[in-house]
Design a protein around this motif. Structure first.
Motif, PDB file in Angstrom:
ATOM      1  N   LEU A   9       0.838  -1.408   0.169  1.00 55.99           N
ATOM      2  CA  LEU A   9       0.037  -0.089   0.044  1.00 55.99           C
ATOM      3  C   LEU A   9       0.935   1.201   0.138  1.00 55.99           C
ATOM      4  O   LEU A   9       0.537   2.325  -0.735  1.00 55.99           O
ATOM      5  CB  LEU A   9      -0.834   0.010   1.207  1.00 55.99           C
ATOM      6  N   ILE A  10       1.804   1.112   0.992  1.00 56.96           N
ATOM      7  CA  ILE A  10       2.774   2.441   0.917  1.00 56.96           C
ATOM      8  C   ILE A  10       3.438   2.704  -0.818  1.00 56.96           C
ATOM      9  O   ILE A  10       3.763   3.748  -0.999  1.00 56.96           O
ATOM     10  CB  ILE A  10       3.933   2.162   1.906  1.00 56.96           C
ATOM     11  N   GLY A  11       3.813   1.613  -1.321  1.00 56.77           N
ATOM     12  CA  GLY A  11       4.424   1.731  -2.368  1.00 56.77           C
ATOM     13  C   GLY A  11       3.463   2.134  -3.491  1.00 56.77           C
ATOM     14  O   GLY A  11       3.746   2.785  -4.475  1.00 56.77           O
ATOM     15  N   PHE A  12       2.232   1.684  -3.332  1.00 60.79           N
ATOM     16  CA  PHE A  12       1.140   2.161  -4.338  1.00 60.79           C
ATOM     17  C   PHE A  12       1.143   3.677  -4.079  1.00 60.79           C
ATOM     18  O   PHE A  12       0.850   4.565  -5.090  1.00 60.79           O
ATOM     19  CB  PHE A  12      -0.317   1.455  -4.012  1.00 60.79           C
ATOM     20  N   VAL A  13       0.943   4.229  -2.943  1.00 59.22           N
ATOM     21  CA  VAL A  13       0.857   5.776  -2.673  1.00 59.22           C
ATOM     22  C   VAL A  13       1.972   6.453  -3.263  1.00 59.22           C
ATOM     23  O   VAL A  13       1.732   7.513  -3.810  1.00 59.22           O
ATOM     24  CB  VAL A  13       0.508   5.913  -1.134  1.00 59.22           C
ATOM     25  N   LEU A  14       3.205   5.863  -2.884  1.00 61.18           N
ATOM     26  CA  LEU A  14       4.362   6.503  -3.522  1.00 61.18           C
ATOM     27  C   LEU A  14       4.403   6.709  -4.872  1.00 61.18           C
ATOM     28  O   LEU A  14       4.702   7.554  -5.720  1.00 61.18           O
ATOM     29  CB  LEU A  14       5.606   6.045  -2.904  1.00 61.18           C
ATOM     30  N   GLY A 244      -1.990  -8.199 -15.648  1.00 58.21           N
ATOM     31  CA  GLY A 244      -1.858  -6.842 -14.978  1.00 58.21           C
ATOM     32  C   GLY A 244      -0.942  -5.883 -15.877  1.00 58.21           C
ATOM     33  O   GLY A 244      -1.577  -4.836 -16.148  1.00 58.21           O
ATOM     34  N   LEU A 245      -0.261  -6.465 -16.759  1.00 58.38           N
ATOM     35  CA  LEU A 245       0.590  -5.616 -17.817  1.00 58.38           C
ATOM     36  C   LEU A 245      -0.468  -5.148 -18.904  1.00 58.38           C
ATOM     37  O   LEU A 245      -0.341  -4.162 -19.617  1.00 58.38           O
ATOM     38  CB  LEU A 245       1.647  -6.128 -18.391  1.00 58.38           C
ATOM     39  N   GLN A 246      -1.369  -5.955 -19.223  1.00 56.00           N
ATOM     40  CA  GLN A 246      -2.198  -6.062 -20.500  1.00 56.00           C
ATOM     41  C   GLN A 246      -3.231  -4.987 -20.079  1.00 56.00           C
ATOM     42  O   GLN A 246      -3.571  -4.291 -20.956  1.00 56.00           O
ATOM     43  CB  GLN A 246      -2.877  -7.246 -20.810  1.00 56.00           C
ATOM     44  N   PHE A 247      -3.592  -4.637 -18.754  1.00 55.46           N
ATOM     45  CA  PHE A 247      -4.559  -3.540 -18.450  1.00 55.46           C
ATOM     46  C   PHE A 247      -4.078  -2.250 -19.076  1.00 55.46           C
ATOM     47  O   PHE A 247      -5.060  -1.501 -19.304  1.00 55.46           O
ATOM     48  CB  PHE A 247      -4.683  -3.730 -16.736  1.00 55.46           C
ATOM     49  N   ALA A 248      -2.742  -1.993 -19.017  1.00 56.80           N
ATOM     50  CA  ALA A 248      -2.085  -0.561 -19.430  1.00 56.80           C
ATOM     51  C   ALA A 248      -2.517  -0.572 -20.845  1.00 56.80           C
ATOM     52  O   ALA A 248      -3.052   0.467 -21.583  1.00 56.80           O
ATOM     53  CB  ALA A 248      -0.990  -0.567 -19.041  1.00 56.80           C
ATOM     54  N   SER A 249      -2.416  -1.805 -21.703  1.00 64.35           N
ATOM     55  CA  SER A 249      -2.630  -1.679 -23.173  1.00 64.35           C
ATOM     56  C   SER A 249      -4.089  -1.277 -23.480  1.00 64.35           C
ATOM     57  O   SER A 249      -4.284  -0.842 -24.445  1.00 64.35           O
ATOM     58  CB  SER A 249      -2.136  -2.898 -23.555  1.00 64.35           C
ATOM     59  N   LEU A 288      -5.886  10.131 -13.703  1.00 64.08           N
ATOM     60  CA  LEU A 288      -6.920   9.058 -13.563  1.00 64.08           C
ATOM     61  C   LEU A 288      -6.510   7.781 -14.195  1.00 64.08           C
ATOM     62  O   LEU A 288      -6.608   6.575 -13.558  1.00 64.08           O
ATOM     63  CB  LEU A 288      -8.170   9.472 -14.103  1.00 64.08           C
ATOM     64  N   LEU A 289      -6.070   7.904 -15.650  1.00 63.35           N
ATOM     65  CA  LEU A 289      -5.792   6.411 -16.236  1.00 63.35           C
ATOM     66  C   LEU A 289      -4.593   5.938 -15.605  1.00 63.35           C
ATOM     67  O   LEU A 289      -4.452   4.678 -15.703  1.00 63.35           O
ATOM     68  CB  LEU A 289      -5.552   7.003 -17.702  1.00 63.35           C
ATOM     69  N   VAL A 290      -3.498   6.679 -15.263  1.00 61.57           N
ATOM     70  CA  VAL A 290      -2.280   6.220 -14.666  1.00 61.57           C
ATOM     71  C   VAL A 290      -2.616   5.496 -13.591  1.00 61.57           C
ATOM     72  O   VAL A 290      -2.030   4.401 -12.950  1.00 61.57           O
ATOM     73  CB  VAL A 290      -1.154   7.297 -14.569  1.00 61.57           C
ATOM     74  N   GLY A 291      -3.587   6.147 -12.565  1.00 60.96           N
ATOM     75  CA  GLY A 291      -3.973   5.600 -11.413  1.00 60.96           C
ATOM     76  C   GLY A 291      -4.645   4.300 -11.507  1.00 60.96           C
ATOM     77  O   GLY A 291      -4.421   3.397 -10.663  1.00 60.96           O
ATOM     78  N   MET A 292      -5.342   4.228 -12.516  1.00 62.62           N
ATOM     79  CA  MET A 292      -6.243   2.867 -12.724  1.00 62.62           C
ATOM     80  C   MET A 292      -5.111   1.738 -13.271  1.00 62.62           C
ATOM     81  O   MET A 292      -5.539   0.596 -12.603  1.00 62.62           O
ATOM     82  CB  MET A 292      -7.306   3.157 -13.840  1.00 62.62           C
ATOM     83  N   VAL A 293      -4.246   2.139 -13.898  1.00 62.80           N
ATOM     84  CA  VAL A 293      -3.046   1.050 -14.221  1.00 62.80           C
ATOM     85  C   VAL A 293      -2.236   0.715 -12.986  1.00 62.80           C
ATOM     86  O   VAL A 293      -1.987  -0.555 -12.584  1.00 62.80           O
ATOM     87  CB  VAL A 293      -2.067   1.659 -15.401  1.00 62.80           C
ATOM     88  N   ILE A 294      -1.619   1.758 -12.139  1.00 59.77           N
ATOM     89  CA  ILE A 294      -1.257   1.415 -10.905  1.00 59.77           C
ATOM     90  C   ILE A 294      -2.073   0.660  -9.922  1.00 59.77           C
ATOM     91  O   ILE A 294      -1.529  -0.233  -9.354  1.00 59.77           O
ATOM     92  CB  ILE A 294      -0.823   2.745 -10.394  1.00 59.77           C
ATOM     93  N   ASN A 297      -2.034  -3.045 -11.149  1.00 61.25           N
ATOM     94  CA  ASN A 297      -0.838  -3.670 -10.801  1.00 61.25           C
ATOM     95  C   ASN A 297      -0.885  -4.019  -9.195  1.00 61.25           C
ATOM     96  O   ASN A 297      -0.311  -4.997  -8.590  1.00 61.25           O
ATOM     97  CB  ASN A 297       0.242  -2.782 -11.206  1.00 61.25           C
ATOM     98  N   TYR A 298      -1.257  -3.164  -8.145  1.00 63.56           N
ATOM     99  CA  TYR A 298      -1.341  -3.164  -6.889  1.00 63.56           C
ATOM    100  C   TYR A 298      -2.251  -4.551  -6.514  1.00 63.56           C
ATOM    101  O   TYR A 298      -1.890  -5.271  -5.650  1.00 63.56           O
ATOM    102  CB  TYR A 298      -1.907  -2.146  -6.038  1.00 63.56           C
ATOM    103  N   LEU A 299      -3.399  -4.581  -7.447  1.00 62.59           N
ATOM    104  CA  LEU A 299      -4.198  -5.533  -7.050  1.00 62.59           C
ATOM    105  C   LEU A 299      -3.684  -7.118  -7.575  1.00 62.59           C
ATOM    106  O   LEU A 299      -3.915  -8.021  -6.725  1.00 62.59           O
ATOM    107  CB  LEU A 299      -5.617  -5.357  -7.627  1.00 62.59           C
ATOM    108  N   VAL A 300      -3.076  -6.835  -8.477  1.00 57.73           N
ATOM    109  CA  VAL A 300      -2.131  -8.225  -9.060  1.00 57.73           C
ATOM    110  C   VAL A 300      -1.162  -8.473  -7.903  1.00 57.73           C
ATOM    111  O   VAL A 300      -1.140  -9.596  -7.877  1.00 57.73           O
ATOM    112  CB  VAL A 300      -1.631  -8.127 -10.238  1.00 57.73           C
ATOM    113  N   ASP A 301      -0.452  -7.576  -7.570  1.00 63.95           N
ATOM    114  CA  ASP A 301       0.430  -8.006  -6.205  1.00 63.95           C
ATOM    115  C   ASP A 301      -0.180  -8.597  -5.237  1.00 63.95           C
ATOM    116  O   ASP A 301       0.314  -9.557  -4.410  1.00 63.95           O
ATOM    117  CB  ASP A 301       1.268  -6.713  -5.769  1.00 63.95           C
ATOM    118  N   ILE A 302      -1.292  -8.136  -4.651  1.00 61.44           N
ATOM    119  CA  ILE A 302      -1.992  -8.595  -3.690  1.00 61.44           C
ATOM    120  C   ILE A 302      -2.673  -9.967  -3.997  1.00 61.44           C
ATOM    121  O   ILE A 302      -2.670 -10.933  -3.252  1.00 61.44           O
ATOM    122  CB  ILE A 302      -3.219  -7.750  -3.233  1.00 61.44           C
ATOM    123  N   ALA A 303      -3.028 -10.301  -5.465  1.00 56.64           N
ATOM    124  CA  ALA A 303      -3.585 -11.505  -5.608  1.00 56.64           C
ATOM    125  C   ALA A 303      -2.340 -12.670  -5.680  1.00 56.64           C
ATOM    126  O   ALA A 303      -2.700 -13.790  -5.294  1.00 56.64           O
ATOM    127  CB  ALA A 303      -4.137 -11.287  -7.020  1.00 56.64           C
TER     128      ALA A 303
END
Length: 316
Positions: A9-14, A244-249, A288-294, A297-303
């Protein structure tokens, strides 16, 4: 495990903060004078001065950045220069199109990729498995916007099964709204499904040579049970990584696809905002779009922690 959640979570915020700084610097500092960029070189001095005052460009850069961040945290995204309405309402209306489109495309991608990937892995030495791989090469080679045009030509113009473009409001006819998103979602999902199918097949073929698979077969489990209940579960880490990487594309693809199908989503809004030099809207949508991608990737790390139990026992 709680420490791992906290660190991620700290990594996501930073990461979000670093992305916000980068977007602000590129759009507000590097151009030199955002007011001049928005109004053009022929703008009158008094008009430029009024816009600078409206945008707060006369204030120090650090103060402007902190004010912008604080405003977004409180839901104040500013006023659109081109539309003269609050950016929050403008973005919220467009998200009602882009978000369902992205979710539908992800669903189609996952269903196609997992089904075809497992099938191709189970039949890797047979002709039907090779045909699936040929399909994935076809899917990777065709750009999503070109595939969208082909879908319009076949299913909208010749067959008349789907609308060629436009989007009815959700409040008027939800079924028609979903119907209008089918073709663009399929156009977005084709390339991603082709890539993910190949990754799923490769990951499964690697797992199928493990000792636990032979043990499961020796215990009398059918090939289908071994594939879906054991092999696929152990192959999910690389599959989830690629997803997770495909979501950015996929997010980037919505900008093109929404213009092809004339959908009033975020992709079309940012295209028009760039065309109209509305930096206030561009800045918010990019963040917003960058935040959605980040976030994805955070959710994938949790998964990962739930997919592979061994990761929970490691120190974060």
């Amino acid at each position: 495990m709680l420490a791992q959640f906290t660190n991620k979570l700290i990594g996501f915020v930073l990461t979000m903060l670093a992305a916000a700084v980068l977007v602000f610097v590129v759009l507000e500092v590097l151009p030199g004078d955002p007011a001049l960029v928005m109004l053009g070189p022929d703008a009158q001095p008094d008009t430029l001065a009024a816009l600078r005052e409206q945008l707060g460009l006369n204030q120090p850069v650090v103060f402007r950045f902190l004010s912008w961040i604080a405003g977004m945290l409180w839901g104040d995204f500013g006023i659109s220069y081109a539309y003269n309405v609050p950016v929050l309402g403008l973005v919220a209306d467009r998200l009602a199109v882009t978000l369902p489109l992205a979710l539908m495309a992800i669903l189609i991608t996952v269903v196609l990729a997992l089904g075809l990937g497992v099938f191709a892995a189970a039949n890797s030495q047979r002709l039907r498995g090779q045909l699936v791989m040929a399909f994935t090469q076809f899917g990777i080679a065709i750009p999503s916007f070109w595939f969208g045009l082909l879908l319009i030509l076949l299913f909208a113009i010749h067959l008349g099964w789907f609308p060629a473009g436009g989007f009815p409001e959700w409040s008027k006819d939800p079924i028609a709204s979903l119907h209008a998103l089918v073709l663009p979602a399929c156009a977005l999902a084709l390339v991603q499904a082709a890539i993910l199918t190949r990754v799923t097949r490769s990951a499964l073929l690697e797992v199928l040579h493990e000792d636990f698979v032979r043990t499961a077969r020796a215990k009398g489990l059918t090939r289908r049970e071994v594939l879906w209940r054991h092999a696929l579960q152990n192959a999910l880490v690389p599959i989830a990584t690629v997803m997770g990487l495909q979501f950015a594309s996929l997010v980037a693809g919505t900008i093109v696809i929404e213009n092809v199908f004339a959908l009033p989503g975020l992709g079309r809004l940012i295209f028009l905002a760039v065309e109209q030099r509305d930096l206030v809207v561009v800045r918010v949508i990019v963040v917003l779009l960058v935040g959605m991608v980040i976030l994805m990737n955070y959710l994938v790390d949790i998964a990962y922690l739930f997919i592979d139990p061994r990761l929970r026992t490691r120190r974060a």
